[in-house]
Design a protein around this motif. Structure first.
Motif, PDB file in Angstrom:
ATOM      1  N   ALA A  49       0.827  -1.212   0.000  1.00 57.69           N
ATOM      2  CA  ALA A  49       0.000   0.000   0.000  1.00 57.69           C
ATOM      3  C   ALA A  49       0.860   1.261   0.000  1.00 57.69           C
ATOM      4  N   ALA A  50       1.961   1.242   0.758  1.00 57.83           N
ATOM      5  CA  ALA A  50       2.832   2.416   0.821  1.00 57.83           C
ATOM      6  C   ALA A  50       3.615   2.621  -0.465  1.00 57.83           C
ATOM      7  N   VAL A  51       3.903   1.540  -1.179  1.00 58.86           N
ATOM      8  CA  VAL A  51       4.794   1.596  -2.340  1.00 58.86           C
ATOM      9  C   VAL A  51       4.085   2.046  -3.618  1.00 58.86           C
ATOM     10  N   LYS A  52       2.810   1.721  -3.776  1.00 54.34           N
ATOM     11  CA  LYS A  52       2.140   1.904  -5.072  1.00 54.34           C
ATOM     12  C   LYS A  52       2.296   3.317  -5.629  1.00 54.34           C
ATOM     13  N   SER A  53       2.017   4.339  -4.832  1.00 50.46           N
ATOM     14  CA  SER A  53       2.077   5.709  -5.349  1.00 50.46           C
ATOM     15  C   SER A  53       3.509   6.104  -5.706  1.00 50.46           C
ATOM     16  N   TYR A  54       4.489   5.634  -4.921  1.00 48.48           N
ATOM     17  CA  TYR A  54       5.895   5.932  -5.225  1.00 48.48           C
ATOM     18  C   TYR A  54       6.297   5.262  -6.538  1.00 48.48           C
ATOM     19  N   PHE A  55       5.868   4.010  -6.719  1.00 49.63           N
ATOM     20  CA  PHE A  55       6.219   3.283  -7.937  1.00 49.63           C
ATOM     21  C   PHE A  55       5.659   3.983  -9.169  1.00 49.63           C
ATOM     22  N   ILE A  56       4.412   4.385  -9.092  1.00 46.04           N
ATOM     23  CA  ILE A  56       3.787   5.069 -10.231  1.00 46.04           C
ATOM     24  C   ILE A  56       4.498   6.383 -10.525  1.00 46.04           C
ATOM     25  N   ALA A  57       4.857   7.125  -9.468  1.00 44.31           N
ATOM     26  CA  ALA A  57       5.551   8.397  -9.658  1.00 44.31           C
ATOM     27  C   ALA A  57       6.928   8.188 -10.285  1.00 44.31           C
ATOM     28  N   PHE A  58       7.670   7.178  -9.813  1.00 45.06           N
ATOM     29  CA  PHE A  58       9.010   6.906 -10.342  1.00 45.06           C
ATOM     30  C   PHE A  58       8.937   6.490 -11.815  1.00 45.06           C
ATOM     31  N   THR A  59       8.050   5.568 -12.129  1.00 44.34           N
ATOM     32  CA  THR A  59       8.013   5.055 -13.504  1.00 44.34           C
ATOM     33  C   THR A  59       7.417   6.064 -14.476  1.00 44.34           C
ATOM     34  N   SER A  60       6.633   6.999 -13.967  1.00 47.22           N
ATOM     35  CA  SER A  60       6.146   8.081 -14.834  1.00 47.22           C
ATOM     36  C   SER A  60       7.279   9.053 -15.140  1.00 47.22           C
ATOM     37  N   ARG A  61       8.095   9.315 -14.142  1.00 44.96           N
ATOM     38  CA  ARG A  61       9.187  10.282 -14.310  1.00 44.96           C
ATOM     39  C   ARG A  61      10.400   9.657 -14.981  1.00 44.96           C
ATOM     40  N   TRP A  62      10.688   8.391 -14.634  1.00 43.67           N
ATOM     41  CA  TRP A  62      11.847   7.678 -15.187  1.00 43.67           C
ATOM     42  C   TRP A  62      11.359   6.329 -15.713  1.00 43.67           C
ATOM     43  N   PRO A  63      10.799   6.272 -16.906  1.00 44.07           N
ATOM     44  CA  PRO A  63      10.157   5.044 -17.401  1.00 44.07           C
ATOM     45  C   PRO A  63      11.112   3.903 -17.737  1.00 44.07           C
ATOM     46  N   LYS A  64      12.399   4.198 -17.912  1.00 49.90           N
ATOM     47  CA  LYS A  64      13.374   3.159 -18.220  1.00 49.90           C
ATOM     48  C   LYS A  64      14.546   3.253 -17.252  1.00 49.90           C
ATOM     49  N   VAL A  65      15.269   2.168 -17.111  1.00 50.37           N
ATOM     50  CA  VAL A  65      16.409   2.168 -16.197  1.00 50.37           C
ATOM     51  C   VAL A  65      17.470   3.181 -16.646  1.00 50.37           C
ATOM     52  N   THR A  66      17.586   3.395 -17.965  1.00 42.56           N
ATOM     53  CA  THR A  66      18.552   4.381 -18.452  1.00 42.56           C
ATOM     54  C   THR A  66      18.116   5.811 -18.090  1.00 42.56           C
ATOM     55  N   ASP A  67      16.812   6.042 -18.022  1.00 42.86           N
ATOM     56  CA  ASP A  67      16.324   7.354 -17.572  1.00 42.86           C
ATOM     57  C   ASP A  67      16.698   7.581 -16.106  1.00 42.86           C
ATOM     58  N   LEU A  68      16.517   6.559 -15.295  1.00 42.26           N
ATOM     59  CA  LEU A  68      16.863   6.672 -13.880  1.00 42.26           C
ATOM     60  C   LEU A  68      18.364   6.867 -13.706  1.00 42.26           C
TER      61      LEU A  68
END
Length: 345
Positions: A49-68
């Motif tokens: 429950a705590a992770v879902k919003s963080y995961f969505i925010a991260f993958t929206s901002r950095w969709p690929k590992v190279t972006d991160l």
């Protein structure tokens, strides 16, 4: 047993933003190793429950590992704020950069290669290799420990029982659909074989469960009593300049909250010495900011002051009032701000 569990999973799998469900898998959709890795790192010692919003925010901002891998450290640490265990965020960046620079942005597929990456331990390497690449890797998290302890009526307390549990879990792991199986047994622990009030009537393994047959399942797994956590004390200093700017410092990369923004603080120990970052008339807030870390409780006295435009702090830098974002602070520092902000106007 794996067939009955997988049949249950095909009907009851939880929907998660990083998961490729069983119906999608049958249609040939493959999991994205980046999303599996990111979710597993985020889920370490944290709830779904705590992770879902963080995961969505991260993958929206950095969709690929190279972006991160190309992201600024400060941006990633800020986006991680509130999720806790901040060494995970530092290792996340290190790992992304190694994959980008040494693996051409492609995740290695084997357990042996994955475990060599920064921040990836035995559990995470097993989870990625099983879920992302369908390797026959044995995945053992807290849910699996509980399921297996009950299934085999194992009364040796954790962590001493971990080798036996892992061996039993390895025997259960099938060569067919091992990725789905790994997720299925974790789902079973999360939704059916729960710590309290397990729903045994819906469990696909009830007939094979030795703990249920013996009536001991609700007592398991047993755990060695934890040593009481000590309490550390400290001072936190909230400084506002006359123009509204706020004094913040970036904590050292090593240690608790490494690399995170926060208030200037004293050392945290049994008898801390005051360490104000500027000379000022300090006002102590009557209430302490309290927070619990993995190994200790922390109680911070909060002191506030307003200084003029020419003040040069001994530590930290002033951040303009419009650039200051409390949500970018780690939880304990937000607790300090919640106490101090009524004095800041």
């Amino acid at each position: 047993m794996s067939k009955s569990l997988l049949a249950w999973y095909d009907k009851s799998a939880r929907e998660m933003p990083w998961r490729v469900g069983p119906a999608e898998r049958r249609q040939g959709v493959q999991p994205d190793p980046y999303r599996i890795w990111l979710s597993e790192v985020m889920l370490q010692q944290t709830t779904v429950a705590a992770v879902k919003s963080y995961f969505i925010a991260f993958t929206s901002r950095w969709p690929k590992v190279t972006d991160l891998a190309e992201a600024l450290d400060a941006d990633v640490m800020s986006a991680w704020a509130g999720l806790g265990y901040y060494a995970r965020a530092r290792n996340l960046l290190k790992c992304a950069r190694v994959i980008a620079s040494e693996h051409d942005g492609v995740f290695p597929q084997t357990y042996e290669a994955l475990i060599k990456l920064p921040g990836i331990g035995p559990y995470t390497a097993s989870a990625i290799s099983a879920i992302a690449f369908d390797a026959q890797s044995t995945v053992v998290d807290g849910n699996v420990e509980r399921v297996v302890s009950r299934l085999y009526d194992i009364h040796t307390p954790l962590p001493a029982s971990k080798p036996e549990i892992t061996a039993k879990a390895e025997d259960l792991t099938p060569p067919q659909r091992p990725g789905d199986y790994a997720q299925a047994i974790m789902d079973l622990g999360a939704t059916i074989c729960t710590p309290r009030n397990p729903v045994c009537g819906l469990c696909p393994w009830r007939a094979q469960c030795a703990g249920w047959a013996a009536g001991t399942h609700t007592e398991l797994p047993k755990k060695t009593p934890k040593t009481p956590k000590p309490t550390r004390l400290g001072y936190a200093y909230v400084v506002r300049r006359e123009d509204g700017a706020i004094l913040l410092e970036t904590r050292p990369d090593k240690g608790l909250l490494g690399g995170m923004l926060g208030w200037p603080c004293s050392d945290w120990n049994d008898a801390p010495e005051p360490a104000p970052p500027v000379t000022a008339d300090w006002t102590e807030i009557g209430e302490e900011a309290r927070h619990t870390f993995t190994h200790f409780h922390l109680r911070l006295k909060v002191l506030c002051a307003t200084v003029d435009q020419n003040t040069t702090p001994e530590t930290g830098n002033f951040v303009g009032k419009h650039q200051f974002m409390p949500k970018s602070l780690p939880t304990v520092m937000r607790k300090v701000w919640d106490l101090a902000k009524p004095t800041q106007g």
